[in-house]
Design an enzyme around this catalytic site. Structure first.
Site, PDB file in Angstrom:
ATOM      1  N   LYS A 121     -12.106  -3.917  -6.899  1.00 46.32           N
ATOM      2  CA  LYS A 121     -13.205  -2.969  -6.671  1.00 46.32           C
ATOM      3  C   LYS A 121     -13.290  -2.050  -7.890  1.00 46.32           C
ATOM      4  O   LYS A 121     -12.265  -1.588  -8.382  1.00 46.32           O
ATOM      5  CB  LYS A 121     -12.901  -2.145  -5.427  1.00 46.32           C
ATOM      6  CG  LYS A 121     -13.900  -1.057  -5.152  1.00 46.32           C
ATOM      7  CD  LYS A 121     -13.815  -0.579  -3.741  1.00 46.32           C
ATOM      8  CE  LYS A 121     -12.642   0.354  -3.517  1.00 46.32           C
ATOM      9  NZ  LYS A 121     -12.518   0.726  -2.101  1.00 46.32           N
ATOM     10  N   ASP A 151       0.854  -1.202   0.000  1.00 48.69           N
ATOM     11  CA  ASP A 151       0.000   0.000   0.000  1.00 48.69           C
ATOM     12  C   ASP A 151       0.882   1.241   0.000  1.00 48.69           C
ATOM     13  O   ASP A 151       2.065   1.193   0.350  1.00 48.69           O
ATOM     14  CB  ASP A 151      -0.911   0.017   1.230  1.00 48.69           C
ATOM     15  CG  ASP A 151      -2.086   0.952   1.060  1.00 48.69           C
ATOM     16  OD1 ASP A 151      -3.210   0.452   0.860  1.00 48.69           O
ATOM     17  OD2 ASP A 151      -1.891   2.191   1.116  1.00 48.69           O
TER      18      ASP A 151
HETATM   19  C1  LIG Z   1     -10.134   1.066   1.009  1.00 50.88           C
HETATM   20  S1  LIG Z   1      -8.493   1.059   1.373  1.00 50.88           S
HETATM   21  C2  LIG Z   1      -8.113  -0.605   1.380  1.00 50.88           C
HETATM   22  C3  LIG Z   1      -8.614  -1.300   2.576  1.00 50.88           C
HETATM   23  C4  LIG Z   1      -8.106  -2.687   2.692  1.00 50.88           C
HETATM   24  N1  LIG Z   1      -8.658  -3.524   1.690  1.00 50.88           N
HETATM   25  C5  LIG Z   1      -8.439  -3.253   4.060  1.00 50.88           C
HETATM   26  O1  LIG Z   1      -9.270  -4.121   4.166  1.00 50.88           O
HETATM   27  O2  LIG Z   1      -7.860  -2.787   5.018  1.00 50.88           O
HETATM   28  C6  LIG Z   1      -7.775   1.672  -0.055  1.00 50.88           C
HETATM   29  C7  LIG Z   1      -6.313   1.787   0.006  1.00 50.88           C
HETATM   30  O3  LIG Z   1      -5.826   1.980  -1.294  1.00 50.88           O
HETATM   31  C8  LIG Z   1      -4.577   2.633  -1.130  1.00 50.88           C
HETATM   32  N2  LIG Z   1      -4.066   3.142  -2.412  1.00 50.88           N
HETATM   33  C9  LIG Z   1      -4.640   4.070  -3.187  1.00 50.88           C
HETATM   34  N3  LIG Z   1      -3.879   4.316  -4.253  1.00 50.88           N
HETATM   35  C10 LIG Z   1      -2.808   3.493  -4.160  1.00 50.88           C
HETATM   36  C11 LIG Z   1      -1.646   3.279  -4.959  1.00 50.88           C
HETATM   37  N4  LIG Z   1      -1.468   3.966  -6.079  1.00 50.88           N
HETATM   38  N5  LIG Z   1      -0.758   2.390  -4.546  1.00 50.88           N
HETATM   39  C12 LIG Z   1      -0.931   1.708  -3.412  1.00 50.88           C
HETATM   40  N6  LIG Z   1      -1.993   1.865  -2.616  1.00 50.88           N
HETATM   41  C13 LIG Z   1      -2.915   2.758  -2.986  1.00 50.88           C
HETATM   42  C14 LIG Z   1      -4.876   3.684  -0.111  1.00 50.88           C
HETATM   43  O4  LIG Z   1      -3.702   4.076   0.534  1.00 50.88           O
HETATM   44  C15 LIG Z   1      -5.809   2.939   0.829  1.00 50.88           C
HETATM   45  O5  LIG Z   1      -5.154   2.482   1.956  1.00 50.88           O
END
Ligand SMILES: C[S@@+](CC[C@H](N)C(=O)[O-])C[C@H]1O[C@@H](n2cnc3c(N)ncnc32)[C@H](O)[C@@H]1O
Length: 885
Positions: free
Chosen positions: A159, A78
């Site tokens: 998603k 992440d």
């Molecule tokens: C909804 S959360 C994920 C939650 C996770 N599935 C859980 O159950 O804990 C979305 C995540 O996507 C990450 N994210 C967004 N863009 C990203 C990228 N370009 N690279 C890595 N992570 C990313 C954000 O930092 C965030 O933590």
């Protein structure tokens, strides 16, 4: 800040899954989304290697380790750091970068993943459209990684936001996976546009066309992009920032167009919105530049179109319009358009006449149509009036004759011709004369015209047919639309669903339900006496042959009627011939006449209903035979029958005969005795009465009626009479469902209510409201019980003290006083301790360690919110205090 938090909470952020996640120790409520997805597709249990892209804070990773076999390889990545999870490798990276890919390769070594998860969300509070697009890009990036690391047959879960790119993404998934399913797990909030796509059975093609993983090719929408780049000249102040760089093959940012092109164009708005400058380089436009119309303002505006306001654009448009008028450009175009029209050939006189004739014929046809419609309406009204028994068929005959055959009863004519005397004298030849007159009139009509009229009639008939077809189509369309509306409404509206269910429960299906009951009962009796069933089948077949009615309902009733073995022949004929409404009503009218001597019109109408028909006729026929039509006898006979069947249901052979007789059984059910009604049989009335007896009267209308009955202001017969309103005879057959639903909603009978009844019901409801709910009453009783226990205990102790010889009287009195005052005082409530669900208290079920007394588990957010609330209150108090000073 506080407000923002409130907003988030009000949206349901702290919902069931939030609390469940807290309780079960998951880091995010999103954990339940993966749990639910896995429940549906079972991909975790059989996987050994999993990669979670965008995994912070790690909810999905927790679920993965829980559901996957032990010692599986789980990797999470992440943008933000993920707190360590036992058995999980995590690192911080942007999944769109090459470095992330390298790191993953390093961790994976030669392994291939069974599952790749992606729950990424670039939720940085930008516009939704922007968010959605970046999300889609992120999905493609994660898919690209998945294609690199997934094993053949592997699963990719991602998603996606429901946006314009959704279908394009689905298409891409379908190129790479054999099974692609989009689903929204229950834990995903309805307000969220997110949807999860589970792609199973990875095809693992040897070569993948790079374009299907390239956002530019997948989401390319050239027209829309161009449109995005255009300035909205109606809202020029709203500037779009275009960070997408140059368009393909067009690397100029400054676009110019010759001013004359702007004057010539058919789409000046697009030109104004797309270009930066109007130039005056061509010969024509140089001329234009010198003209008076091209003011200084216009010249300046033409230099930089991107900085213009609404007013400036208006000036340019006006300038263009003026020039076009001068150059007569619009006129030229109009002329061109005119020339393009088909040349009309001159019409000769014959044709003119023909046209006129056609017009006249049409007029005539529509007039006839109108007349026919009027006649139909009139007929319908008459039928309605007949149904309401406002008139009897003989009246109708007169009425109808009067309306339709005015000529026959043209008294003026008769008196003029002295024909009246002739008629009195019994000379009927006059009637023939009138008939001949009619024929003569017909002859007078021009033959040609008659031909035309015939044609018109045919045309009209055709028109009517097509009209009917059109109406039928329209009705089916409306029915379909209505059922679609109902379905979609029931899907999204829980209240509506509940109402529907209630309606279904409450719906009284007339006597059909009863019919079913009767059929069941019949079946029971059939098994009791086989011999009887034989005879019944015989009568069945008889009835079948008799029942040729078109009307289904009439048919049903008839079948039953003919089934009755004791049915007199007279009645059989009457029922089998009662095919049409007219016959039915005629029969009723006849019945009305018969009973008119003893019953009121309304009462005879009531007993005219199908359900009473046989009984009434039966009795009447009997009575006729016996030459006694005493109503009391009829009623007595009925109640005697009922009592007998009450005594021994089915045991008695005669009763068994009656039971096998469908009709009589039904009649008995329909008209239960008063005691049966109040005893609470199975029919609707008795159900309602039972309820009334149990709970009292619950509507103002019912109270009003009860009072009127009790005060002898009205009798039961009055109420029965009142029941014969237009509502009671409304025929609902064949009416569309949407109409009936609407009617149910808006057309409610307006029963008379009194102020007294209203007040009475109000008092009753108030008393009901005042009653404490069970829980409160129980708590109060508990409190009372404890107080009594305390006092008895204190009394006991006081007697001990009083009996103590070692104490002085003064000491005794002092101690007893203390004891009693302590016993009568209730204990002060201990404060509720707030325990934050973090550290060792996280995910604890029940009482946390080391906490005594009353407590409440809260999470950090809640505690902070409370503090903030207190702070706000304090501030508000302070400011109000300052204000007063
Ligand atoms: C909804 S959360 C994920 C939650 C996770 N599935 C859980 O159950 O804990 C979305 C995540 O996507 C990450 N994210 C967004 N863009 C990203 C990228 N370009 N690279 C890595 N992570 C990313 C954000 O930092 C965030 O933590």
């Amino acid at each position: 800040m506080g407000k923002a938090r409130e907003k988030k909470n009000s949206k349901g952020r702290l919902d069931k899954y939030y609390h469940l996640a807290k309780e079960q120790g998951y880091r995010a409520r999103s954990a339940f989304k993966l749990i639910q997805l896995n429940k549906k597709f079972n991909f975790l249990e059989k996987s050994r290697v999993l990669i979670d892209l965008c995994a912070a804070p790690g909810g999905w990773l927790q679920v993965a380790t829980k559901y996957m076999p032990q010692s599986s390889l789980v990797i999470g990545v992440d943008l933000v750091a993920i707190k360590p999870i036992p058995g999980v490798i995590t690192f911080q990276d942007d999944i769109t970068t090459e470095r992330c890919r390298q790191n993953l390769r390093q961790e994976m070594k030669t392994w291939k993943a069974d599952v790749v998860l992606h729950d990424g969300a670039p939720n940085v509070g930008r516009a939704w459209v922007q968010d959605a697009f970046t999300q889609s890009e992120l999905v493609l990036v994660s898919l690209k990684l998945a294609t690199e690391f997934l094993a053949k047959g592997g699963t990719f879960v991602t998603k996606v936001f429901r946006s314009k790119d959704y279908n394009k993404l689905l298409w891409v998934f379908q190129q790479l996976f054999r099974k692609v399913e989009a689903t929204k797990p229950p834990s995903s909030r309805n307000v969220s546009a997110e949807i999860f796509v589970v792609c199973r059975d990875f095809i693992a093609p040897k070569k993948i066309d790079p374009r299907i993983l390239d956002p530019k090719s997948v989401f390319d929408d050239v027209g829309a992009e161009e449109h995005k780049k255009m300035t909205d000249i109606f809202k020029p102040e709203k500037k779009n920032r275009h960070r997408d760089g140059y368009e393909d093959g067009d690397y100029t940012m400054h676009k110019t167009i010759d001013a004359m092109e702007f004057v010539r164009t058919q789409d000046p708005i697009t030109v104004l919105g797309s270009y930066n400058e109007f130039t005056f380089n061509e010969e024509e436009s140089r001329e234009l530049y010198k003209r008076e119309l091209t003011t200084e303002d216009v010249k300046i505006n033409c230099k930089d179109l991107k900085v213009l306001g609404k007013g400036d654009f208006k000036t340019l448009l006006k300038w263009r319009a003026a020039l076009r008028e001068e150059y007569k450009m619009d006129k030229k175009e109009e002329d061109k358009a005119k020339n393009a029209l088909i040349e009309e050939t001159p019409i000769d006189e014959d044709e003119l006449l023909e046209n006129e004739l056609i017009n006249l014929t049409k007029e005539e046809a529509s007039k006839k149509k109108r007349e026919r419609r009027k006649a139909n309406e009139k007929k319908m009204k008459l039928i309605q009036r007949m149904q309401l028994n406002m008139i009897i068929p003989t009246d109708i005959a007169l009425d109808d004759g009067g309306a339709a055959d005015e000529e026959i009863f043209n008294i003026k004519k008769i008196s003029k011709d002295d024909s009246l005397d002739k008629l009195h004298a019994g000379d009927m030849s006059m009637a023939d004369e009138f008939a001949d007159d009619d024929d003569l009139n017909d002859v007078k009509v021009d033959k040609n015209l008659r031909g035309r009229i015939k044609e018109m009639d045919m045309e009209m008939e055709e028109n009517l047919d097509s009209d009917e077809e059109y109406e039928r189509d329209l009705e089916t369309q409306m029915d379909e639309a209505y059922s679609r509306y109902k379905q979609s409404r029931s899907e999204r509206d829980a209240k509506f669903r509940a109402k529907q269910a209630r309606d279904e429960d409450d719906e009284w299906n007339g006597f059909d339900d009863k019919k079913k009951d009767d059929e069941n009962r019949d079946k029971k009796f059939d098994s009791d006496s086989e011999s009887e069933s034989e005879s019944e089948s015989e009568s069945d077949s008889e009835s079948d042959s008799d029942s040729d009615s078109d009307d289904e309902t009439v048919k049903k009733v008839k079948v039953k009627k003919v089934k009755a073995p004791k049915q007199p022949k007279k009645l059989e004929i009457a029922t089998t011939t009662s095919n049409s409404l007219m016959n039915d009503l005629g029969e009723k009218a006849a019945l009305t006449k018969k009973t008119a001597s003893g019953l009121t019109t309304a009462a005879s109408m009531f007993f005219d209903q199908d359900i009473f028909q046989d009984v009434a006729l039966d009795e009447l026929v009997d009575n006729e035979d016996n030459e006694s039509s005493d109503d009391e006898k009829v009623i007595h006979e009925q109640s005697r029958k009922r009592k007998r069947s009450d005594k021994d249901q089915g045991a008695d052979t005669e009763a068994a005969e009656d039971d096998s007789d469908f009709e009589i059984q039904q009649t008995e059910d329909v008209a239960p005795s008063d005691e049966e009604m109040w005893d609470g049989g199975e029919d609707e009335n008795s159900k309602a009465m039972k309820l009334a007896l149990e709970n009292g009267l619950t509507t103002v209308e019912a109270i009003t009626m009860a009072k009127q009955l009790a005060n002898k202001e009205k009798t039961v017969e009055d109420f029965i009479d009142l029941g014969f309103s237009k509502e009671a005879f409304r025929d609902k057959d064949g009416l569309p469902e949407w109409f009936l639903d609407d009617e149910k909603h808006h057309n409610k009978p307006n029963l008379p209510v009194t102020k007294e009844a209203m007040n009475l019901l109000r008092e009753k409801l108030k008393a009901l409201d005042a009653r404490p709910i069970k829980k409160v009453a129980e708590a109060k009783a508990r409190k009372k019980f404890k107080a009594v226990q305390r006092i008895t205990k204190a009394q006991k102790k006081a007697t001990d003290i009083a009996d103590n010889p070692d104490m002085t009287e003064k000491e005794k009195a002092k101690n007893i006083g203390k004891l009693l005052s302590r016993a009568t005082k209730s204990k002060p409530k201990s404060d509720v301790r707030v325990v934050v669900a973090k550290g060792s208290n996280r995910g604890v079920k029940g009482r946390p360690n080391g906490v005594k007394g009353r407590y409440k588990m809260v999470d950090g957010v809640m505690k902070k919110e409370r503090r903030a609330e207190k702070r706000r209150e304090k501030k508000a108090k302070k400011s109000s205090g300052n204000g007063r000073r």
